[in-house]
Write an enzyme that holds these catalytic residues in place. Sequence first.
Site, mmCIF file in Angstrom:
data_model
loop_
_atom_site.group_PDB
_atom_site.id
_atom_site.type_symbol
_atom_site.label_atom_id
_atom_site.label_comp_id
_atom_site.label_asym_id
_atom_site.label_seq_id
_atom_site.Cartn_x
_atom_site.Cartn_y
_atom_site.Cartn_z
ATOM 1 N N SER A 137 -60.979 18.346 -24.040
ATOM 2 C CA SER A 137 -61.384 19.556 -24.756
ATOM 3 C C SER A 137 -60.440 19.777 -25.919
ATOM 4 O O SER A 137 -59.298 19.296 -25.919
ATOM 5 C CB SER A 137 -61.321 20.767 -23.815
ATOM 6 O OG SER A 137 -61.497 21.974 -24.521
ATOM 7 N N TYR A 150 -57.362 25.866 -17.210
ATOM 8 C CA TYR A 150 -58.334 24.932 -17.797
ATOM 9 C C TYR A 150 -57.680 24.102 -18.892
ATOM 10 O O TYR A 150 -57.807 22.870 -18.923
ATOM 11 C CB TYR A 150 -59.512 25.706 -18.364
ATOM 12 C CG TYR A 150 -60.550 24.852 -19.056
ATOM 13 C CD1 TYR A 150 -61.524 24.177 -18.328
ATOM 14 C CD2 TYR A 150 -60.551 24.710 -20.448
ATOM 15 C CE1 TYR A 150 -62.478 23.392 -18.962
ATOM 16 C CE2 TYR A 150 -61.499 23.924 -21.089
ATOM 17 C CZ TYR A 150 -62.452 23.270 -20.344
ATOM 18 O OH TYR A 150 -63.389 22.479 -20.976
#
Length: 258
Positions: A137, A150
């Site tokens: 990401s 995350y």
Amino acid sequence: MERRPIAIVTGADGGFGREFVRLLVREPGVEKLWCVARKADKLEVLRSELGEKVVPLPLDLTDRASLKAIAAHLEQERPDLRFLVNNAGFDKFGPVDAVDVDTSLNMIDLNVSAVAALSQIALPYMDRGGHILNIASMAAFLPLPYMDLYAATKVFVRHYTRALNVELKDRGITATAVCPGWMRTGLFDRARTGADKTVRSFVGLTTPDKVAATALKDAKRGRDMSSCGLFPKAVHLSSKVFPQRLSMRVWTLSQGIR
């Protein structure tokens, strides 16, 4: 015995994973797509839409028994694994105490442990020209308050995958860390916790089909990292220039958090 060429996509039943399935079902030489996700009914819908190439594997990758099940399938079939796309993962928005411990551990199991395990499980069935795409990401570039865990899991994915690419170079296998920015997927719905301090701004929002197409092209070019769009590339550049403390302050202000 002739080895059947296949691809494996996790988190295949929607969003980003579904776009990889759509691309790989048309990939020359790939005869079967093993599509892994928790919900069997969604996988059956995927097969009805895309055809008999799709092989549904309804498994929960936070359960190590599911990882063993994939290993057993591979041992039984002994395929030529052309593509492994480790896409399954989830996020939670909000402060650390907005998420219970079991959910946090499940996030680590899915975003980190399953990626590492499946990458290793896959290797005996990959020949020269094989590709591993691990979905990281843009969040891997910086520490991000209010999606702290995350972002930390995606740092692991990015570093692990780039190092893996070096290790596998002599075998002709590429490992690519895919680092997208915000995409229009179901991740947002699952990520919301109802916390007052939370992620609200999604700059540079794009569609997963564009990102998946770019990722596959970059993997075939042998790149160890793929980032699609100006915004994630700008974030990557800024992470090299500005102190992390300043970047975190800019991030929280951009989310309306003071």
